[in-house]
Design an enzyme around this catalytic site. Structure first.
Site, mmCIF file in Angstrom:
data_model
loop_
_atom_site.group_PDB
_atom_site.id
_atom_site.type_symbol
_atom_site.label_atom_id
_atom_site.label_comp_id
_atom_site.label_asym_id
_atom_site.label_seq_id
_atom_site.Cartn_x
_atom_site.Cartn_y
_atom_site.Cartn_z
ATOM 1 C CE LYS A 212 31.361 32.840 34.861
ATOM 2 N NZ LYS A 212 31.015 34.259 34.939
ATOM 3 N NE ARG A 247 37.811 36.318 35.879
ATOM 4 C CZ ARG A 247 37.519 35.192 36.536
ATOM 5 N NH1 ARG A 247 36.646 34.331 36.010
ATOM 6 N NH2 ARG A 247 38.084 34.939 37.708
#
Length: 268
Positions: A212, A247
């Site tokens: 991210k 995840r």
């Protein structure tokens, strides 16, 4: 510290921030999912709508066409991994469970559609409820909190309460603080540093920090494909903070890091 699970990301989309377009073809997505399983994924998270910052909504028919053949293809190959459907739409969740999914991963915590809670109760599948401020199109424009940790905690607590009231078995719920979904760098770091707070909700905590943008903000604006080190650091911090489901895009590397770190911690 061995009680953890890895959720491998399968983006059947043209525009996901990390690998958009690579697995839009159903055959390519199935092959990728099977490779993630071989690499050590316990769960395969299949999504047909990007929820990256600025993403557009995807029509129901297109999302179904992207995801259901992948789920069916994975099951036809005899893959025993749990399958998660990454969707906001209850219609997609229902079709995915029929096709072989056992987890509904909803970035809106069952708030996107009026019947989301009702459908969740009827499906009897596990539910991942994630916090997000705003929607993908606008969430990163100017996110604001007075106390991000306590506000995200309160939101997830209310969603648990709403689910139980609607008939969802509380033991099927998983919470996700939503790293990068309507959060600044400081907000993300505060959540990562205080993940133990979310364990007080009494449900498993899922952490989705892989590749991210906050990693790039901390390290020379690294592109998505060059954020493995930061992704692994976030996973290790998450494990220390009590998260138990991770995840990630890089399953083999994450499995190895978790295995070694857990072995060391178990000797303390």
């Amino acid at each position: 510290m061995g009680d953890w699970r890895i959720m491998g990301v399968v983006n059947a989309t043209p525009d996901s921030f990390s690998d958009g377009g690579a697995y839009l073809d159903a055959g390519a997505a199935v092959s990728h999912a099977l490779q993630l399983r071989e690499d050590g994924a316990d769960i395969l998270d299949i999504g047909g709508e990007s929820t990256r910052p600025g993403a557009d909504d995807v029509p129901l028919e297109i999302e179904l066409a992207r995801t259901i053949p992948v789920i069916e293809g994975v099951r036809k190959k005899g893959c025993a991994a749990a399958i998660s459907i990454d969707t906001r739409k209850p219609e997609v969740a229902r079709a995915a469970v029929t096709a072989g999914a056992s987890i509904w991963n909803d970035v809106t915590a069952l708030t996107f559609a009026p019947d989301s809670l009702e459908v969740a109760a009827s499906l009897s599948c596990d539910i991942v409820m994630m916090h997000a401020q705003g929607d993908p199109k606008t969430m990163q424009k100017d996110p604001h909190y007075d106390d991000v940790v306590e506000e995200v905690y309160a939101y997830l607590a209310k969603r648990i309460e709403a689910c139980v009231k609607a008939g969802v078995d509380e033991t099927r719920l998983i919470v996700d603080p939503g790293i990068g979904f309507g959060k600044t760098l400081d907000h993300n770091l505060a959540l990562l540093a205080n993940l133990d707070r979310f364990c007080a909700l009494g449900r498993p905590v899922l952490l989705g920090a892989s590749r991210k943008r906050f990693i790039a903000a901390l390290d020379r604006d690294a592109p998505a494909g060059e954020r493995l080190g930061g992704s692994l650091a976030a996973v290790m911090a998450g494990l220390k903070g009590g998260a138990s489901i991770f995840r990630v895009h890089d399953v083999a590397e994450t499995r190895q890091a978790l295995s070694v770190f857990s072995a060391i911690e178990d000797r303390r």
